[in-house]
Design an enzyme around this catalytic site. Structure first.
Site, PDB file in Angstrom:
ATOM      1  N   ASP A  21      50.773  25.965  35.611  1.00 25.59           N
ATOM      2  CA  ASP A  21      50.668  25.089  36.643  1.00 25.59           C
ATOM      3  C   ASP A  21      52.778  24.161  36.326  1.00 25.59           C
ATOM      4  OD1 ASP A  21      51.432  23.238  38.667  1.00 25.59           O
ATOM      5  OD2 ASP A  21      49.007  21.881  37.909  1.00 25.59           O
ATOM      6  N   ASN A  23      54.172  21.556  38.116  1.00 29.76           N
ATOM      7  CA  ASN A  23      54.141  20.353  38.456  1.00 29.76           C
ATOM      8  C   ASN A  23      52.920  19.186  38.794  1.00 29.76           C
ATOM      9  OD1 ASN A  23      52.711  22.220  40.155  1.00 29.76           O
ATOM     10  ND2 ASN A  23      54.908  22.008  42.174  1.00 29.76           N
ATOM     11  N   ASP A  25      49.870  20.543  40.899  1.00 28.01           N
ATOM     12  CA  ASP A  25      49.933  19.858  41.833  1.00 28.01           C
ATOM     13  C   ASP A  25      48.299  21.061  41.798  1.00 28.01           C
ATOM     14  OD1 ASP A  25      50.539  22.426  41.862  1.00 28.01           O
ATOM     15  OD2 ASP A  25      51.254  22.766  43.615  1.00 28.01           O
ATOM     16  N   ASP A  29      52.497  27.881  39.012  1.00 29.60           N
ATOM     17  CA  ASP A  29      53.205  28.325  39.992  1.00 29.60           C
ATOM     18  C   ASP A  29      54.280  29.384  39.163  1.00 29.60           C
ATOM     19  OD1 ASP A  29      54.533  26.568  38.059  1.00 29.60           O
ATOM     20  OD2 ASP A  29      53.238  25.148  39.237  1.00 29.60           O
ATOM     21  N   ASP A  98      53.548  43.504  42.578  1.00 30.96           N
ATOM     22  CA  ASP A  98      52.055  43.955  44.027  1.00 30.96           C
ATOM     23  C   ASP A  98      52.114  43.781  44.799  1.00 30.96           C
ATOM     24  OD1 ASP A  98      49.069  44.361  44.242  1.00 30.96           O
ATOM     25  OD2 ASP A  98      48.617  42.676  42.894  1.00 30.96           O
ATOM     26  N   ASP A 197      48.177  48.478  45.821  1.00 29.28           N
ATOM     27  CA  ASP A 197      46.673  47.636  46.412  1.00 29.28           C
ATOM     28  C   ASP A 197      46.260  48.623  47.441  1.00 29.28           C
ATOM     29  OD1 ASP A 197      45.008  45.652  46.123  1.00 29.28           O
ATOM     30  OD2 ASP A 197      45.252  45.324  48.580  1.00 29.28           O
ATOM     31  N   GLU A 249      46.257  50.898  42.510  1.00 38.41           N
ATOM     32  CA  GLU A 249      44.606  50.219  42.578  1.00 38.41           C
ATOM     33  C   GLU A 249      43.930  51.612  43.822  1.00 38.41           C
ATOM     34  OE1 GLU A 249      41.817  47.460  43.359  1.00 38.41           O
ATOM     35  OE2 GLU A 249      43.022  47.604  45.248  1.00 38.41           O
ATOM     36  N   HIS A 318      42.014  40.549  37.847  1.00 39.17           N
ATOM     37  CA  HIS A 318      41.427  39.782  38.470  1.00 39.17           C
ATOM     38  C   HIS A 318      40.495  39.892  39.465  1.00 39.17           C
ATOM     39  CE1 HIS A 318      43.236  41.749  41.037  1.00 39.17           C
ATOM     40  NE2 HIS A 318      42.891  41.119  42.273  1.00 39.17           N
ATOM     41  N   ASP A 319      39.732  41.131  39.542  1.00 39.03           N
ATOM     42  CA  ASP A 319      38.750  40.961  40.204  1.00 39.03           C
ATOM     43  C   ASP A 319      37.416  41.797  39.353  1.00 39.03           C
ATOM     44  OD1 ASP A 319      39.889  41.113  42.512  1.00 39.03           O
ATOM     45  OD2 ASP A 319      40.612  43.533  42.775  1.00 39.03           O
TER      46      ASP A 319
HETATM   47  O1  ISL Z   1      36.709  43.347  44.352  1.00 39.80           O
HETATM   48  C1  ISL Z   1      36.308  43.835  44.474  1.00 39.80           C
HETATM   49  C2  ISL Z   1      35.007  44.668  43.252  1.00 39.80           C
HETATM   50  O2  ISL Z   1      34.796  43.425  43.382  1.00 39.80           O
HETATM   51  C3  ISL Z   1      36.868  45.892  44.977  1.00 39.80           C
HETATM   52  O3  ISL Z   1      36.021  46.032  45.812  1.00 39.80           O
HETATM   53  C4  ISL Z   1      37.834  45.188  45.600  1.00 39.80           C
HETATM   54  O4  ISL Z   1      37.688  44.216  47.007  1.00 39.80           O
HETATM   55  C5  ISL Z   1      38.713  46.459  45.869  1.00 39.80           C
HETATM   56  O5  ISL Z   1      39.460  46.696  44.412  1.00 39.80           O
HETATM   57  C6  ISL Z   1      40.395  45.606  46.816  1.00 39.80           C
HETATM   58  O6  ISL Z   1      41.054  45.506  45.824  1.00 39.80           O
HETATM   59  C7  ISL Z   1      41.777  45.056  46.224  1.00 39.80           C
HETATM   60  O7  ISL Z   1      42.714  44.458  47.615  1.00 39.80           O
HETATM   61  C8  ISL Z   1      41.524  43.177  47.874  1.00 39.80           C
HETATM   62  C9  ISL Z   1      41.877  41.885  47.294  1.00 39.80           C
HETATM   63  O8  ISL Z   1      40.935  41.496  47.477  1.00 39.80           O
HETATM   64  C10 ISL Z   1      41.905  42.055  45.616  1.00 39.80           C
HETATM   65  O9  ISL Z   1      41.851  41.268  44.818  1.00 39.80           O
HETATM   66  C11 ISL Z   1      42.732  43.007  45.140  1.00 39.80           C
HETATM   67  O10 ISL Z   1      42.923  43.422  44.017  1.00 39.80           O
HETATM   68  C12 ISL Z   1      41.404  43.066  49.304  1.00 39.80           C
HETATM   69  O11 ISL Z   1      43.550  43.075  48.572  1.00 39.80           O
HETATM   70 CA    CA Z   2      51.839  23.841  40.362  1.00 38.09          CA
END
Ligand code: ISL
Ligand code: CA
Length: 529
Positions: A21, A23, A25, A29, A98, A197, A249, A318-319
């Protein structure tokens, strides 16, 4: 095997909100990312995948896009983005974006016009007043139903994710035309590819009721269908003059699907993220955990390594919960993080490192639901509450699986704000920032971070780790061994010291005090025999 730049690439995934980050907040960023490019470059990676930075109401942290042509003000400006591309390029780093095109945000102009019946947007989405048999019995990815009633249009629309993420209607050729323009816009800016995605669910063949299933009722109407393959071919055509690459994905795909999606002669995607190795500690859905077994884990990865010409290799994103908390050892935190890094960077495929993985960041040490931001966890928690699941059980189910585990701010140092922010961070910082942080690991030649750097430069010096063939040699509860070309990789994923019958020439070991003829607990090594 054909040589390609994206096979030689090592990708670093940035979750912009949580990276740096600039700035104060509390939200990471783009200027923050620019300030860390020297760090990223010092790792030896050469591609950055940016999780979404587009305009978005952030109901799903940017995976709900309201304008594909602009940067979210929280992240900066288009000028910031352009300088990110330019600054990264100076360091030999390519940027991939993405691409979230299964759905938009309900705040997107297309949807706002669609719900008012304004052309040409009227049929940009799946509305119950234009599709027979709707609403149907489908169930969604975040749990619950998939149809939301809209007062304005007096009809319901389909959303496979949250209600504010309406699915785009790919039966409408205008939708594809608009998406094609978006791709060109970013490619012209110098972006070198896309992480696509949930890309295998774009095309819905009908909106009939689905066969009742414990999860995703209706999915036979959209998982990896011909209509989607057609769209992927169009995406491929747009990308081909740019020397860019795509990673899809792809949810619920098996190896046969993945072949159809990635085989070069079919001209669709370059590679896919499959999920089977992420499911080994789950029973059907991720909230029901079963005991993790290395043997099962390696068998699944082995099947993909043998089955597919080119894989992605990832243990985090991130999931997903943090890999060291999930597959490693609490007692041997540093050792197991290094072993996981070795696996990540030596299997056949393009490796994807998720921010913080290279320093051994762990799951979030949160203590109440108030500390959770993720829409998925909140939904599931509500569903479990309705089912009268006892609090303790519910808590455990959520805690081990929720996506915020990976989304806590990057730990740059052990001070207030962890060097991530001078303000109040949007999501809590893990209490272990004092022990696990970049600054501390920079100064330690035996740290996880130093080992990642060594590993990456080793990979760059050994073509076998990219193009060499793969063969599994040993897979049991304690040890995994495989060969890449002329190199042997040996992983002791147990807390025990293990005697070796014979030992080759050790080229790299994760253990600073290694003992000849033995594998120390969680030692990873590479040797020539
Ligand atoms: O996150 C999951 C398992 O915890 C998956 O079911 C996930 O929702 C799926 O892989 C799709 O993920 C992607 O699309 C989603 C978004 O929320 C996720 O962050 C992204 O990686 C909807 O756009
Ligand atoms: Ca920021």
């Amino acid at each position: 095997m054909n040589k390609e730049w994206w096979k030689e690439a090592i990708v670093y995934q940035i979750y912009p909100r949580s990276f740096s980050d600039s700035n104060g907040d509390g939200i990471g960023d783009i200027p923050g990312i620019i300030s860390k490019l020297d760090y990223i470059s010092s790792l030896g990676v050469n591609v950055i995948w940016l999780s979404p930075v587009y305009a978005s109401p952030n109901e799903d942290n940017g995976y709900d896009i309201s304008d594909y042509y602009s940067i979210h003000p929280d992240f900066g400006t288009m000028a910031d983005f352009d300088s990110l591309v330019a600054e990264a390029d100076k360091r030999g780093i390519k940027i991939i974006m993405d691409l979230v095109i299964n759905h938009t945000s309900s705040e997107h102009e297309w949807f706002q016009k669609s719900r008012r019946g304004i052309e040409p947007y009227k049929d940009y989405y799946y509305w119950s007043d234009s599709w027979p048999g709707t609403p149907n019995n489908w169930t969604g990815f975040f749990g619950g139903g998939t149809w939301e009633y809209d007062e304005e249009r007096k009809a319901s629309y389909l959303h496979l994710f949250a209600p504010h993420q309406p699915d785009l209607n790919y039966h409408n050729p205008l939708v594809w035309e608009d998406i094609g323009k978006i791709l060109k816009f970013w490619l012209e800016k110098g972006v070198k590819g896309f992480r696509c995605d949930v890309i295998n669910i774009l095309y819905k063949d009908s909106l009939e009721n689905g066969k009742k299933k414990p999860i995703l009722t209706g999915s036979e109407h959209y998982l990896t269908l011909d209509g989607t393959h057609e769209i992927l071919k169009k995406i491929n055509q747009i990308l081909s003059p740019y020397d860019a690459f795509t990673v899809g994905e792809t949810v619920f795909v098996d190896i046969e699907d993945a072949k159809l999606l990635t085989y070069p002669e079919r001209k669709e995607l370059n590679m896919v993220f499959s999920f089977q190795h992420m499911e080994v500690d789950q029973i059907m859905v991720k909230w029901f955990k079963r005991k993790f077994s290395w043997k099962r884990f390696v068998s699944v990865m082995d099947k993909w390594q043998r089955g597919l010409a080119w894989n992605t290799v990832y243990l985090e994103n991130h999931d997903q919960p943090r890999s060291v908390s999930r597959f490693g050892s609490r007692e041997y935190h540093g050792e197991s993080a290094k072993l996981l890094g070795t696996l990540l960077l030596t299997l056949k495929g393009t490796p994807f490192i998720f921010q913080g993985e290279e320093i051994g960041m762990t799951n979030f040490d949160f203590t109440s639901m108030d500390e959770i931001q993720d829409v998925e966890s909140k939904n599931i928690y509500a569903i479990l509450s309705k089912l009268n699941i006892p609090k303790g059980t519910k808590w455990n189910m959520i805690k081990k699986t929720f996506r915020d585990n990976a989304r806590t701010p990057m730990q740059w140092n052990g001070r207030d704000g962890a060097g991530f922010t001078t303000g109040i961070p949007w999501l809590g910082i893990n209490g272990n920032k004092y022990e696990i942080n970049v600054e501390k690991e920079e100064g330690d030649k035996d740290s996880i971070l130093s080992y990642y750097r060594a590993l990456i430069s080793f990979r760059k010096e050994h073509d076998d780790l990219v193009y060499g063939d793969y063969e599994l040699i040993r897979n049991d509860k304690w040890v995994t061994e495989y060969r890449r070309g002329a190199l042997y990789i040996v992983l002791n994923h147990s807390n025990k010291e293990i005697r070796r019958e014979r030992e080759g020439e050790i080229l790299l070991s994760s253990e600073k005090n290694r003992k000849n003829g033995f594998l120390k607990p969680w030692e990873a090594l590479m040797e020539r025999r």
